[in-house]
Scaffold this motif. Structure first.
Motif, mmCIF file in Angstrom:
data_model
loop_
_atom_site.group_PDB
_atom_site.id
_atom_site.type_symbol
_atom_site.label_atom_id
_atom_site.label_comp_id
_atom_site.label_asym_id
_atom_site.label_seq_id
_atom_site.Cartn_x
_atom_site.Cartn_y
_atom_site.Cartn_z
ATOM 1 N N MET A 1 0.847 -1.187 0.000
ATOM 2 C CA MET A 1 0.000 0.000 0.000
ATOM 3 C C MET A 1 0.886 1.242 0.000
ATOM 4 S SD MET A 1 -3.440 0.376 0.258
ATOM 5 C CE MET A 1 -4.038 -0.953 1.310
ATOM 6 N N ASP A 2 0.576 2.221 -0.867
ATOM 7 C CA ASP A 2 1.321 3.469 -0.806
ATOM 8 C C ASP A 2 0.673 4.401 0.217
ATOM 9 O OD1 ASP A 2 -0.847 4.750 -2.011
ATOM 10 O OD2 ASP A 2 0.120 4.943 -3.971
ATOM 11 N N ASN A 3 1.240 5.599 0.375
ATOM 12 C CA ASN A 3 0.760 6.510 1.414
ATOM 13 C C ASN A 3 -0.640 7.047 1.151
ATOM 14 O OD1 ASN A 3 2.984 6.253 3.038
ATOM 15 N ND2 ASN A 3 4.024 8.061 2.258
ATOM 16 N N LYS A 4 -1.137 6.858 -0.070
ATOM 17 C CA LYS A 4 -2.492 7.303 -0.399
ATOM 18 C C LYS A 4 -3.464 6.129 -0.463
ATOM 19 C CE LYS A 4 -1.010 11.457 -2.865
ATOM 20 N NZ LYS A 4 -1.052 12.202 -4.168
ATOM 21 N N LEU A 5 -3.039 4.990 0.072
ATOM 22 C CA LEU A 5 -3.856 3.776 0.151
ATOM 23 C C LEU A 5 -4.144 3.148 -1.208
ATOM 24 C CD1 LEU A 5 -6.423 4.688 2.971
ATOM 25 C CD2 LEU A 5 -4.170 3.624 3.150
ATOM 26 N N ASN A 6 -3.298 3.433 -2.181
ATOM 27 C CA ASN A 6 -3.393 2.751 -3.461
ATOM 28 C C ASN A 6 -2.553 1.476 -3.406
ATOM 29 O OD1 ASN A 6 -4.920 4.849 -4.833
ATOM 30 N ND2 ASN A 6 -3.038 6.058 -4.739
ATOM 31 N N VAL A 7 -3.111 0.380 -3.911
ATOM 32 C CA VAL A 7 -2.370 -0.888 -3.938
ATOM 33 C C VAL A 7 -1.349 -0.845 -5.067
ATOM 34 C CG1 VAL A 7 -2.546 -3.389 -4.224
ATOM 35 C CG2 VAL A 7 -4.310 -2.149 -2.946
ATOM 36 N N LEU B 1 -7.514 -7.028 -2.512
ATOM 37 C CA LEU B 1 -6.131 -6.593 -2.737
ATOM 38 C C LEU B 1 -5.600 -5.843 -1.514
ATOM 39 C CD1 LEU B 1 -6.082 -5.428 -6.466
ATOM 40 C CD2 LEU B 1 -4.823 -7.352 -5.476
ATOM 41 N N GLY B 2 -6.471 -5.063 -0.880
ATOM 42 C CA GLY B 2 -6.067 -4.362 0.336
ATOM 43 C C GLY B 2 -5.700 -5.334 1.446
ATOM 44 N N LEU B 3 -6.448 -6.430 1.556
ATOM 45 C CA LEU B 3 -6.123 -7.455 2.550
ATOM 46 C C LEU B 3 -4.738 -8.048 2.295
ATOM 47 C CD1 LEU B 3 -9.319 -9.653 3.121
ATOM 48 C CD2 LEU B 3 -8.276 -8.035 4.686
ATOM 49 N N LEU B 4 -4.409 -8.243 1.023
ATOM 50 C CA LEU B 4 -3.122 -8.858 0.676
ATOM 51 C C LEU B 4 -1.932 -7.972 1.012
ATOM 52 C CD1 LEU B 4 -3.821 -10.620 -2.753
ATOM 53 C CD2 LEU B 4 -3.658 -11.671 -0.482
ATOM 54 N N THR B 5 -2.177 -6.674 1.270
ATOM 55 C CA THR B 5 -1.069 -5.790 1.647
ATOM 56 C C THR B 5 -0.695 -5.957 3.120
ATOM 57 O OG1 THR B 5 -2.456 -3.895 2.311
ATOM 58 C CG2 THR B 5 -1.857 -4.070 -0.026
ATOM 59 N N MET B 6 -1.519 -6.662 3.900
ATOM 60 C CA MET B 6 -1.226 -6.828 5.319
ATOM 61 C C MET B 6 0.005 -7.720 5.502
ATOM 62 S SD MET B 6 -5.117 -7.241 6.792
ATOM 63 C CE MET B 6 -4.691 -6.912 8.506
ATOM 64 N N VAL C 1 -11.544 1.241 14.146
ATOM 65 C CA VAL C 1 -10.285 1.362 13.408
ATOM 66 C C VAL C 1 -10.312 0.330 12.289
ATOM 67 C CG1 VAL C 1 -7.767 1.258 13.544
ATOM 68 C CG2 VAL C 1 -9.090 2.077 15.502
ATOM 69 N N ALA C 2 -9.919 0.736 11.096
ATOM 70 C CA ALA C 2 -10.020 -0.149 9.931
ATOM 71 C C ALA C 2 -9.218 -1.431 10.118
ATOM 72 C CB ALA C 2 -9.527 0.576 8.686
ATOM 73 N N ASP C 3 -9.874 -2.570 9.865
ATOM 74 C CA ASP C 3 -9.144 -3.839 9.783
ATOM 75 C C ASP C 3 -8.338 -3.895 8.488
ATOM 76 O OD1 ASP C 3 -10.109 -5.058 12.186
ATOM 77 O OD2 ASP C 3 -12.021 -5.381 11.187
ATOM 78 N N TYR C 4 -8.886 -3.288 7.457
ATOM 79 C CA TYR C 4 -8.205 -3.182 6.168
ATOM 80 C C TYR C 4 -8.696 -1.890 5.516
ATOM 81 C CZ TYR C 4 -12.588 -5.649 5.136
ATOM 82 O OH TYR C 4 -13.899 -6.035 5.095
ATOM 83 N N PRO C 5 -7.872 -1.277 4.680
ATOM 84 C CA PRO C 5 -8.168 0.069 4.172
ATOM 85 C C PRO C 5 -9.186 0.102 3.036
ATOM 86 C CG PRO C 5 -6.048 -0.662 3.348
ATOM 87 C CD PRO C 5 -6.523 -1.727 4.290
#
Length: 543
Positions: A76-82, A174-179, A441-445
């Protein structure tokens, strides 16, 4: 270096820990005396670190450390883009069920004797097959196994292609996969160390494990074979090392930062917030020449919730719920109680910083309108003394008392009940509270994680819908969002759902939290992001 006594830090300090910390700093400097100090990033982890195995990266302290050591398919980048990581590209099937990842062919593990004569090897899709199976293994009991709950199968097509099939469409996948849970790990190393992999981590990240004296210090060194480069083609990372200490007291940690012994402090603790910041959240002049403050949205919504199936007529009344939303000044609340840190919640439940957020759908401070709504309720019900009770924990008592004082000006009687956190958690899950303070609080973004709290099939205690809000229209849009693969259209759906929630007022958003970071002036490139991930591969320190 700051040249003034820290007035608020004259309280008793754990001097034994300070002495230990000083010894640690000296030993770290001696150990790395060949390194320029400008190439070592130093920070303190007051919450300690439990494991360097990414499968156990549940707490932020562990996530920060493992983020330096491991990579996954995506990041994830700083703007929450995968963005690509070990996977250089991917495709998603038309039915949104099949994700096909093509891996880079130049990613190698940190060197280790168990890899044989080359001391390393290239990551292949078989490594992800092993890592994901390990994550799911009940014997491992990883707290991150849930991230694969929506996965039907995964398998290596060949060395460079890895395929994942879902049970149902899930746009946030895809956001989950960034964890960090989804990081790749090498089978031969993991199986050699077993449970001790937690303290003998081998990954692919920008830094590699060097030394860990638990509760004392942790050292990472630069990975000379790291695969990422900056926009100018220069290999990352820039730093030579990361030195982490474990001074357990936030007040003492800040003193070390003020004296220049560490480079970074995260968050705003009550022990020093008035020392470093003005009431409106600005750096005090004392620190302006030595310290940078970075702040930005954090994916955390603080709010009050109504139980929509309550027997209390006041809670059932949309007039009263609107009156509460209009009846207090969120801007003043932030200044008085948070030194200006935090974003007044004039939008919906989706926090600022997340796609789907809108500041046009919430409530502003309108005290006269709030009074009128209360009077209208009194006139319609002939209940001359409308009364509500807010249940909270002691940590948020000041916020609830502020809201209590403001709302009582409208003619609404407000009680505040303080209970232990465990009692509040149980009571809100079982519908025993008419109104309560909560946070998410977000579990994923992805905004879906927030909106899931209002889906009728998620009623607590079997799901996170603590308000028991129910709307057929909301449910239709929520289910539609799962099969919408175009991000902008899904974002629009999220905003419409959030707007629908606010129109029925099951909640009172108070504020969206912020990430706050303090660094020495010579630290460059740290950045900030809404999930408060510590990313050090782009950091430089000036001489």
């Amino acid at each position: 270096m700051i040249k003034r006594h820290l007035s608020l830090l004259r309280l008793p300090i754990k001097w034994i820990w300070i002495m230990c910390f000083t010894i640690i700093i000296i030993s770290c400097n001696n150990e790395n005396k060949e390194l320029d100090s400008s190439l070592v990033f130093r920070y303190n982890e007051h919450k300690n670190i439990g494991s360097l195995d990414p499968a156990f990266s549940k707490d932020l302290a562990d996530i920060w450390a493992t983020n330096q050591l491991f990579n996954g398919l995506v990041e994830m980048d700083n703007k929450l883009n995968v963005q690509p990581a070990i996977a250089k590209s991917w495709t998603i099937s038309d039915d949104a069920l099949t994700y096909t990842f093509t891996l880079r062919d130049d990613v190698t593990y940190h060197k280790h004797r168990l890899f044989g004569s080359d001391s390393t090897r290239i990551v292949t899709s078989n490594d992800f097959f092993y890592s994901f199976n390990r994550l799911k293994d009940e014997k491992l009991a990883s707290p991150g196994s849930w991230v694969l709950n929506k996965v039907k199968t995964f398998y290596p097509v060949n060395d460079s292609i890895f395929e994942i099939k879902l049970k149902q469409p899930f746009p946030a996948f895809l956001g989950l996969l960034t964890m960090k849970y989804c990081s790749v790990v090498p089978k031969e190393i993991v199986e050699n160390y077993g449970n001790d992999f937690r303290s003998n981590p081998i990954g692919t990240g920008p830094f590699q494990f060097k030394r860990w004296e638990e509760n004392l210090k942790l050292v990472f060194r630069k990975n000379p074979d790291y695969f990422e480069v900056d926009k100018n083609g220069k290999q990352l990372p820039y730093l030579e090392a990361i030195a982490i200490t474990f001074l357990p007291d936030k007040q003492s940690e800040f003193l070390q930062f003020a004296q220049g012994n560490i480079d970074y402090v995260s968050g705003l603790d009550a022990s020093y917030k008035d020392e470093i910041l003005t009431a409106d959240g600005k750096l005090r002049d004392l620190y302006a020449s030595d310290v940078n403050m970075i702040r930005g949205p954090y994916l955390n919504t603080e709010y009050l919730a109504f139980y929509m199936e309550s027997d209390a007529p006041e809670i059932q009344s949309e007039l009263i719920r609107q009156a509460v939303n209009y009846g207090f000044d969120r801007n003043k609340m932030m200044i008085y109680l948070r030194n200006g840190i935090g974003i007044p919640a004039n939008g919906g439940f989706i926090p600022k910083g997340l796609p789907g957020y809108s500041n046009k759908i919430g409530f502003t401070y309108q005290p006269e309108k709030s009074k009128q709504l209360v009077q209208q309720y009194i006139k319609e019900t002939r209940n001359n003394n409308p009364e509500i009770s807010i249940t909270t924990t002691s940590n948020y008592l000041s916020f609830c008392e502020y809201i209590q004082r403001e709302l009582q000006k409208t003619g609404l009687i407000v009680n505040v009940d303080v209970v232990p956190a465990s009692s509040l958690k149980d009571a809100k899950a079982n519908g025993k509270l008419d109104m309560f303070r909560a946070s998410w609080v977000a579990d994923y973004p992805d905004a879906e994680n927030y909106l899931s709290l209002y889906y009728s099939k998620n009623f607590a205690p079997n799901g996170p819908n603590y308000t028991h809000f129910s709307s057929e229209q909301f449910d239709t849009w929520y289910e539609q969002a799962f099969i919408e693969t175009e991000s902008k259209k899904r974002e629009h759906l999220y905003s419409r759902m959030d707007s629908l929630i606010m129109s029925h007022t099951p909640i009172v958003p108070m504020f969206y939290d912020e990430v706050v970071r303090f660094t020495r002036k010579n630290v460059k490139g740290l950045g900030i992001n809404p999930i408060n991930l510590l990313e050090l591969k782009h950091v430089k320190k000036a001489h």
